[in-house]
Design a protein around this motif. Structure first.
Motif, mmCIF file in Angstrom:
data_model
loop_
_atom_site.group_PDB
_atom_site.id
_atom_site.type_symbol
_atom_site.label_atom_id
_atom_site.label_comp_id
_atom_site.label_asym_id
_atom_site.label_seq_id
_atom_site.Cartn_x
_atom_site.Cartn_y
_atom_site.Cartn_z
ATOM 1 N N GLU F 2 0.820 -1.218 0.000
ATOM 2 C CA GLU F 2 0.000 0.000 0.000
ATOM 3 C C GLU F 2 0.852 1.267 0.000
ATOM 4 O O GLU F 2 0.486 2.265 -0.609
ATOM 5 N N ILE F 4 3.704 1.653 -1.441
ATOM 6 C CA ILE F 4 4.197 1.817 -2.813
ATOM 7 C C ILE F 4 3.096 2.359 -3.719
ATOM 8 O O ILE F 4 3.311 3.283 -4.504
ATOM 9 N N TYR F 5 1.914 1.782 -3.586
ATOM 10 C CA TYR F 5 0.815 2.261 -4.435
ATOM 11 C C TYR F 5 0.530 3.733 -4.139
ATOM 12 O O TYR F 5 0.241 4.505 -5.054
ATOM 13 N N ALA F 6 0.593 4.098 -2.882
ATOM 14 C CA ALA F 6 0.359 5.497 -2.530
ATOM 15 C C ALA F 6 1.407 6.381 -3.206
ATOM 16 O O ALA F 6 1.079 7.436 -3.769
ATOM 17 N N MET F 8 3.125 5.670 -5.903
ATOM 18 C CA MET F 8 2.932 5.654 -7.352
ATOM 19 C C MET F 8 1.758 6.545 -7.751
ATOM 20 O O MET F 8 1.783 7.194 -8.793
ATOM 21 N N LEU F 9 0.751 6.540 -6.889
ATOM 22 C CA LEU F 9 -0.415 7.373 -7.155
ATOM 23 C C LEU F 9 -0.007 8.848 -7.145
ATOM 24 O O LEU F 9 -0.335 9.606 -8.071
ATOM 25 N N LEU F 10 0.724 9.234 -6.134
ATOM 26 C CA LEU F 10 1.172 10.626 -6.046
ATOM 27 C C LEU F 10 2.097 10.964 -7.219
ATOM 28 O O LEU F 10 2.014 12.052 -7.793
ATOM 29 N N THR F 13 -0.128 11.537 -10.243
ATOM 30 C CA THR F 13 -0.906 12.772 -10.235
ATOM 31 C C THR F 13 0.003 13.999 -10.158
ATOM 32 O O THR F 13 -0.477 15.126 -10.147
ATOM 33 N N GLN F 15 1.916 14.927 -7.711
ATOM 34 C CA GLN F 15 2.079 15.507 -6.379
ATOM 35 C C GLN F 15 3.428 15.100 -5.798
ATOM 36 O O GLN F 15 3.998 14.086 -6.178
ATOM 37 N N LYS F 24 -1.979 11.241 3.786
ATOM 38 C CA LYS F 24 -3.320 11.629 3.359
ATOM 39 C C LYS F 24 -3.927 10.546 2.452
ATOM 40 O O LYS F 24 -5.082 10.144 2.626
ATOM 41 N N VAL F 25 -3.134 10.072 1.510
ATOM 42 C CA VAL F 25 -3.633 9.058 0.577
ATOM 43 C C VAL F 25 -3.928 7.755 1.315
ATOM 44 O O VAL F 25 -4.983 7.133 1.131
ATOM 45 N N ALA F 28 -7.016 8.030 3.329
ATOM 46 C CA ALA F 28 -8.201 8.013 2.462
ATOM 47 C C ALA F 28 -8.531 6.579 2.038
ATOM 48 O O ALA F 28 -9.684 6.240 1.804
ATOM 49 N N ALA F 29 -7.498 5.760 1.962
ATOM 50 C CA ALA F 29 -7.710 4.373 1.569
ATOM 51 C C ALA F 29 -8.020 3.489 2.772
ATOM 52 O O ALA F 29 -8.050 2.265 2.672
ATOM 53 N N GLY F 30 -8.224 4.145 3.924
ATOM 54 C CA GLY F 30 -8.633 3.388 5.100
ATOM 55 C C GLY F 30 -7.504 2.617 5.763
ATOM 56 O O GLY F 30 -7.740 1.672 6.500
ATOM 57 N N SER F 31 -6.279 3.003 5.471
ATOM 58 C CA SER F 31 -5.144 2.287 6.050
ATOM 59 C C SER F 31 -4.701 2.932 7.353
ATOM 60 O O SER F 31 -4.722 4.143 7.500
#
Lengths: 292, 70, 70, 70, 70, 70, 70
Positions: F2, F4-6, F8-10, F13, F15, F24-25, F28-31
């Motif tokens: 998770e 890493i995905y966070a 990669m997501l940033l 986008t 950021q 924050k990410v 938001a993903a409930g982690s």
């Protein structure tokens, strides 16, 4: 609406009610669906969507009387035999369900082939007879073999986008090739001020799957490359470490429980190789044990 | 096989593979030396690229290892 | 590989693979002997059935040879 | 393999692979250190370009095994 | 990779792979230890069978090799 | 993965991958966010060209080994 | 790929992949969310077993890597 019959008013009112009470309103084309099939589809949709057929004018009136912003854009998608679909499900999902429920249908003379229609090579159920000539006349390579009519090669008989000729349609049906698809054809769907047309509603599931795999691979690659430890990257890193360690031990000829057998085996194999080359020059250069 | 091992040993330590050396190694290993065989081996190895032959099998050895991995 | 060749040589001639013998063979082959490596070799081979290890290879070696032959 | 792992660890952290360091690492890992094996390790690694040896595929050979396995 | 080697070392010597031990090994190897990474490593290893991961190396290699064999 | 995905997501986008954004990410993903791991993530990614790293095949390791077999 | 990353993040944290959650994650990552794409993603993922897809990748990766290596 001074000259409008009462039942028409009622129908518009009931359509309007359905429009207002559902988040998603779809415009479908029901052309070419045989009645029993339509019944079946209706039943299978029962819990998730409501299908209403009506006259174009009444549907237009209902759409125009709605307060939903931009919903009149659905009017542009009234094709063939239009019908409205009401649902609260995600329009993409609705489209997927409707596409999935389409069934194969026999060729009809004059229908446009949705994709290349291919008659595959192989046995047919036909005994030798006048059908052979009909097949050949339609351009299908056929001959008689072991008392049966056999198609000798795959043959594209109608290209995608072309109309299906009458004689070909009849042959295809007799060959039990059903090249057409019938079902509720969702042309567009409205949700929350937006009208999604069918090209947008098409979901490429294979691409989604490929993207998931790509995301995972990328995440794994990044984890390994940046040495970020998680349960996916650690096994890879362990393997890498184990491989490199084994390489070092074997290349530096360090004997331990893991390398021992390998190194002994290597020495033996090397000996055999040298022996083989030596004995190729002179048989007597090696002892009998090896020559065997 | 001991003759070959002796030759490989000499090859690895960088010694010349000649009658005298091969015999010396074999004797050190407690082997009775057959002069004729030593001569034949040395003559045969003259045209053999031992390094090459060894490299070729670099593959074989670990193969065994892998094969035995459960 | 000289340490391993020495061990194989002794194994082939039926001599015991002990410090003294390994050193004798290596010295006969003109090698400068590292006592620690000899000790490690002998320790590593203590519980090993060399014949067994070789048998495993006997199968793999020709296979490998075949596989690498173009 | 613990001796090898200790060496790899020191190599990775950029420390010298010598007796003292290897012992220190092994002891920290709760291993009973066999001095002779440490010495043998260091002797064996003396002439080896570790970076090179790590990359050079000694394990490649399973290729042959796998290739011939039906 | 030093964190990985430290874990493998502890695994081989049969010690528990916990924060304290990993740190001890890394420090012995002269590494500056990042506590967060140690924690992450240990958390990740909770779901990973080291023996299994290592064994897979041996298995994966031949498989891969086979794929390339014409 | 998770974290890493966070990251990669940033990255995707556009950021910045900093503590605040990653947290924050993840939230938001409930982690449940582990601050230490976030810090470790950011430290690890500091010198990494993400675009580059996601393309590099991490799993190639054994494969590569096989590939070098002649 | 941000929509996919968001989905993978939710999958990893064990949250439901629904419109609300995907939007929340994307917004936290500073992304302008396109509702249609979110809806399309969710519809597409409904019939996809993410865990399965990942497992398939993990297996295929080394094989593929090997296959493409010249």
């Amino acid at each position: 609406m001074p000259h409008v019959a009462e039942w028409k008013k009622d129908e518009v009112a009931s359509l309007k009610k359905l429009i207002e009470s559902h988040e998603v309103v779809g415009m479908a084309n029901l052309s070419d669906i045989p009645a029993p099939q339509l019944q079946k589809m209706r039943r299978s949709l029962k819990d998730s969507a409501t299908l209403k057929m009506s006259r174009k004018t009444l549907m237009s009136l209902a759409l125009n009387s709605s307060d939903k912003e931009n919903i009149t854009a659905l009017e542009e998608h009234m094709d063939g035999q239009p019908a409205l679909i009401f649902t609260n499900m995600n329009p993409f999902k609705l489209y997927k369900i409707l596409e999935g429920s389409k069934t194969a249908a026999p060729a009809k003379a004059g229908s446009i082939a949705p994709e290349d229609i291919v008659v595959p090579k192989g046995d047919t159920a036909f005994k030798p007879g006048p059908i052979l000539g009909e097949l050949q006349k339609s351009g299908i390579p056929a001959k008689i073999e072991k008392g049966k009519i056999v198609i000798t090669n795959d043959k594209t008989i109608v290209a995608a986008g072309e109309p299906i000729p009458r004689d070909v349609a009849s042959i295809l049906t007799r060959l039990e090739i059903f090249p057409l698809e019938v079902g509720i054809d969702l042309r567009a769907a409205y949700e929350d001020q937006t009208v999604y047309t069918s090209d947008i509603l098409t979901i490429d599931e294979e691409k989604t799957l490929a993207d998931i795999q790509k995301a995972f691979t990328q995440g794994l690659n990044l984890s390994v490359e940046a040495m970020i430890f998680n349960k996916e990257s650690v096994p890879v890193l362990l393997q890498k470490a184990a491989t490199q360690s084994l390489n070092l031990a074997l290349n530096a000829e360090i004997l331990n429980s893991k390398t021992r057998d390998i190194l002994l085996a290597r020495a033996y194999a090397q000996m055999l190789s040298v022996a083989a080359e030596a004995s190729a020059k002179d048989e007597n250069a090696v002892d009998d044990e090896i020559r065997e | 096989m001991e003759y070959i091992y002796a030759a490989m040993l000499l090859h690895t330590t960088g010694q010349e593979i000649n009658e005298e050396n091969v015999k010396k190694v074999l004797e050190a290993a407690g082997s009775e030396v057959d002069e004729a065989r030593v001569k034949a081996l040395i003559a045969a190895l003259e045209d053999v690229d031992i390094e090459d032959a060894i490299q070729k099998t670099a593959v074989a050895a670990p193969a065994a290892a892998a094969a035995t991995t459960p």
